[in-house]
Design a protein around this motif. Structure first.
Motif, short mmCIF file in Angstrom:
data_model
loop_
_atom_site.label_atom_id
_atom_site.label_comp_id
_atom_site.label_asym_id
_atom_site.label_seq_id
_atom_site.Cartn_x
_atom_site.Cartn_y
_atom_site.Cartn_z
N ARG A 10 0.81 -1.21 0.00
CA ARG A 10 0.00 0.00 0.00
C ARG A 10 0.85 1.27 0.00
O ARG A 10 0.37 2.34 -0.34
CB ARG A 10 -0.93 0.00 1.22
N ARG A 11 2.12 1.14 0.43
CA ARG A 11 2.99 2.31 0.45
C ARG A 11 3.60 2.58 -0.91
O ARG A 11 4.18 3.65 -1.12
CB ARG A 11 4.10 2.11 1.49
N VAL A 12 3.52 1.62 -1.83
CA VAL A 12 4.09 1.81 -3.17
C VAL A 12 3.14 2.69 -3.97
O VAL A 12 1.92 2.47 -3.98
CB VAL A 12 4.27 0.45 -3.88
N PRO A 13 3.65 3.72 -4.67
CA PRO A 13 2.78 4.58 -5.49
C PRO A 13 2.02 3.77 -6.53
O PRO A 13 2.57 2.84 -7.13
CB PRO A 13 3.77 5.55 -6.14
N PRO A 14 0.74 4.11 -6.78
CA PRO A 14 -0.05 3.35 -7.77
C PRO A 14 0.58 3.36 -9.15
O PRO A 14 0.47 2.36 -9.88
CB PRO A 14 -1.40 4.08 -7.76
N SER A 15 1.22 4.46 -9.54
CA SER A 15 1.84 4.50 -10.88
C SER A 15 2.95 3.48 -11.00
O SER A 15 3.13 2.88 -12.08
CB SER A 15 2.38 5.91 -11.14
N VAL A 16 3.70 3.26 -9.92
CA VAL A 16 4.77 2.25 -9.96
C VAL A 16 4.17 0.85 -10.10
O VAL A 16 4.68 0.01 -10.85
CB VAL A 16 5.64 2.35 -8.69
N PRO A 76 -1.66 0.49 -22.12
CA PRO A 76 -2.83 1.14 -21.53
C PRO A 76 -3.03 0.87 -20.04
O PRO A 76 -3.75 1.61 -19.37
CB PRO A 76 -4.00 0.57 -22.35
N LEU A 77 -2.36 -0.18 -19.52
CA LEU A 77 -2.50 -0.45 -18.09
C LEU A 77 -1.99 0.71 -17.23
O LEU A 77 -2.36 0.82 -16.06
CB LEU A 77 -1.76 -1.74 -17.73
N LEU A 78 -1.14 1.55 -17.81
CA LEU A 78 -0.63 2.71 -17.06
C LEU A 78 -1.76 3.69 -16.72
O LEU A 78 -1.63 4.48 -15.78
CB LEU A 78 0.45 3.42 -17.86
N TRP A 79 -2.86 3.66 -17.48
CA TRP A 79 -3.99 4.59 -17.26
C TRP A 79 -5.26 3.87 -16.83
O TRP A 79 -6.36 4.40 -16.95
CB TRP A 79 -4.25 5.36 -18.55
N ARG A 80 -5.11 2.64 -16.30
CA ARG A 80 -6.30 1.84 -15.99
C ARG A 80 -7.11 2.43 -14.85
O ARG A 80 -8.33 2.18 -14.77
CB ARG A 80 -5.87 0.41 -15.64
N ARG A 81 -6.50 3.22 -13.97
CA ARG A 81 -7.24 3.80 -12.85
C ARG A 81 -8.05 5.02 -13.28
O ARG A 81 -9.05 5.35 -12.65
CB ARG A 81 -6.28 4.18 -11.72
N ARG A 82 -7.60 5.72 -14.32
CA ARG A 82 -8.28 6.92 -14.78
C ARG A 82 -9.35 6.62 -15.82
O ARG A 82 -10.41 7.23 -15.83
CB ARG A 82 -7.26 7.91 -15.35
N GLY A 128 -9.77 -3.87 -12.93
CA GLY A 128 -9.90 -2.42 -12.74
C GLY A 128 -11.27 -1.90 -13.13
O GLY A 128 -11.83 -1.02 -12.49
N LEU A 129 -11.84 -2.45 -14.21
CA LEU A 129 -13.16 -2.03 -14.64
C LEU A 129 -14.21 -2.35 -13.58
O LEU A 129 -15.06 -1.51 -13.25
CB LEU A 129 -13.52 -2.73 -15.96
N ALA A 130 -14.17 -3.56 -13.02
CA ALA A 130 -15.14 -3.95 -12.00
C ALA A 130 -14.93 -3.20 -10.69
O ALA A 130 -15.87 -2.96 -9.94
CB ALA A 130 -15.06 -5.46 -11.76
N SER A 131 -13.67 -2.81 -10.43
CA SER A 131 -13.37 -2.16 -9.17
C SER A 131 -13.61 -0.66 -9.17
O SER A 131 -14.01 -0.09 -8.14
CB SER A 131 -11.90 -2.43 -8.80
N LEU A 132 -13.42 -0.01 -10.34
CA LEU A 132 -13.41 1.44 -10.39
C LEU A 132 -14.57 2.07 -11.16
O LEU A 132 -14.82 3.26 -11.01
CB LEU A 132 -12.09 1.93 -10.99
N SER A 133 -15.24 1.31 -12.01
CA SER A 133 -16.28 1.90 -12.86
C SER A 133 -17.65 1.82 -12.21
O SER A 133 -17.92 0.88 -11.45
CB SER A 133 -16.33 1.19 -14.22
N PRO A 134 -18.53 2.76 -12.51
CA PRO A 134 -19.93 2.66 -12.04
C PRO A 134 -20.63 1.50 -12.73
O PRO A 134 -20.17 1.01 -13.78
CB PRO A 134 -20.52 4.01 -12.43
N PRO A 135 -21.74 1.03 -12.17
CA PRO A 135 -22.44 -0.15 -12.71
C PRO A 135 -22.76 -0.08 -14.20
O PRO A 135 -22.59 -1.09 -14.91
CB PRO A 135 -23.70 -0.24 -11.86
N PRO A 136 -23.23 1.07 -14.77
CA PRO A 136 -23.53 1.07 -16.21
C PRO A 136 -22.30 0.75 -17.07
O PRO A 136 -22.39 -0.04 -18.02
CB PRO A 136 -24.05 2.49 -16.46
N ARG A 137 -21.17 1.37 -16.76
CA ARG A 137 -19.96 1.10 -17.54
C ARG A 137 -19.46 -0.31 -17.30
O ARG A 137 -18.90 -0.94 -18.21
CB ARG A 137 -18.88 2.11 -17.17
#
Length: 377
Positions: free
Chosen positions: A2-8, A45-51, A86-95
């Motif tokens: 958890r201490r590792v930056p998400p980008s890394v 594209p995994l570099l931008w999976r959170r956004r 990432g899609l199931a974890s971060l996106s709203p239900p419609p997406r």
């Protein structure tokens, strides 16, 4: 982790997925430049999976299908599984629903183009289901944490509001006690030297009244402070309606023509209401002694079916009595009446100054600490 930056973390995942594709291409002797390009399109594209989880899932899904169709992808498609998580974890239900439908369409297209049986994609499909489940679980866990944090924040705010209200209540109690006691003491002390020269017996009574007033004030202050300790507060209850006659008697001993009248049948009421009634009368009498310049004051308590009416009426300077130093007395009375859900009327009526409060009794709980009393004679 958890201490590792998400980008890394995302960069490490992208590099790992890219290397796995290249290793599989080497082992299957399909290492071509276009394979490296497809692998980069599949993993970068995994570099931008959170956004952009839906966009990343779409790009990785299409590129994964292209690698499968060209025979360059072997085993489990790691980049697509990570994007699906990432899609199931971060996106709203419609997406998220759009992503699920897109995944199903990708599997169907691959089966049709490669003429494979749908069951042959069972292990890969199971891996995608697990990725969706893990992502949904992470999302639910974050939602629960957010709910708990919001609840903790609200509880902290409620505790702060309760603390502020308690400080205001204690401030009102101490103001009423000190103002009333000191007003009577000052009035008696001013009359003491005169009485000492002309009427020693009366002077003795004045000093006894000063002593009794200060002792009573100190006792009430002690009760207010001990209210911070619930176990002590139970042993030292606050004064109630039954103590109003003693207030009037103290004002009478201070030299005013004070009368007390009680109408209606007394009823047991909650201790908070009894204390409120006592403090209203106490503050009204204190204002009469300090500011009104009155010679007479009348206190009337009226019991009705649904309310307790209080009235303190003097023959002093009228509206000028309302302009005490700081004006905290009337403000405190208004606050007390507002908390009790009642009404307060103050002002002049021809001569003198009148304080009238009506406190509702409906729904008030009976408190054994405030027993009913027989009507005053």
């Amino acid at each position: 982790m958890r201490r590792v930056p998400p980008s890394v973390v995302d960069a490490a995942l992208a590099i790992g997925c890219f290397l796995s594709i290249m290793i599989m291409a080497v082992l299957s002797r399909r290492l071509e430049w276009w394979v490296a390009v497809l692998a980069a399109v599949n993993t970068l594209p995994l570099l931008w999976r959170r956004r952009f989880p839906l966009l990343v899932s779409t790009v990785t899904g299409i590129s994964t299908g292209a690698l499968f169709l060209t025979g360059s992808m072997g085993g489990i498609p790691g980049a697509s599984l990570i994007a699906t998580y990432g899609l199931a974890s971060l996106s709203p239900p419609p997406r998220m629903l759009v992503g699920v439908l897109g995944t199903i369409a990708g599997f169907a297209s691959a089966a049709i183009l490669q003429h494979h049986q749908p069951l042959s994609y069972g292990p890969t499909a199971a891996a995608f289901v697990v990725a969706y489940a893990l992502g949904a679980g992470a999302r639910a866990r974050r939602d629960r944490i957010a709910v708990l944090e919001e609840r903790a924040r609200r509880l902290a705010e409620e505790r702060e509001v309760a603390a502020v209200r308690e400080r205001e209540r204690i401030a009102r109690e101490m103001h009423d006690i000190v103002a009333h006691a000191m007003s009577l003491v000052v009035l008696q002390a001013e009359a003491g030297p005169v009485a000492l020269r002309t009427d020693p017996a009366r002077a003795e009574r004045i000093f006894e009244t000063i002593s009794a007033t200060t002792r009573d004030g100190l006792s009430q202050l002690r009760r207010v402070l001990l209210a911070l300790r619930p176990e002590e507060a139970e042993r030292h209850p606050q004064p109630g309606i039954e103590s109003v006659p003693s207030l009037v008697e103290g004002v009478r001993q201070a030299g005013l023509d004070a009368t007390f009248e009680e109408r209606g049948e007394p009823r047991p009421c909650h201790s908070d209401l009894a204390v409120t009634a006592y403090r209203i009368v106490q503050e009204a009498l204190s204002n009469t002694v300090r500011h009104a310049g009155a010679t007479r004051v009348r206190v009337r308590v009226t019991w009705r079916d649904d309310a307790l009416d209080l009235e303190v009426h003097d023959d002093g300077r009228g509206a000028s009595a309302e302009r005490g130093p700081g004006g905290h007395g009337l403000i405190g009375m208004r606050e007390r009446v507002a908390v009790a859900g009642g009404r307060l009327v103050t002002g002049s009526e021809g001569t003198g100054f009148r304080v009238a409060a009506s406190l509702p009794l409906a729904g008030a709980l009976t408190d054994a600490g405030t027993p009913a009393r027989p009507p005053a004679s």
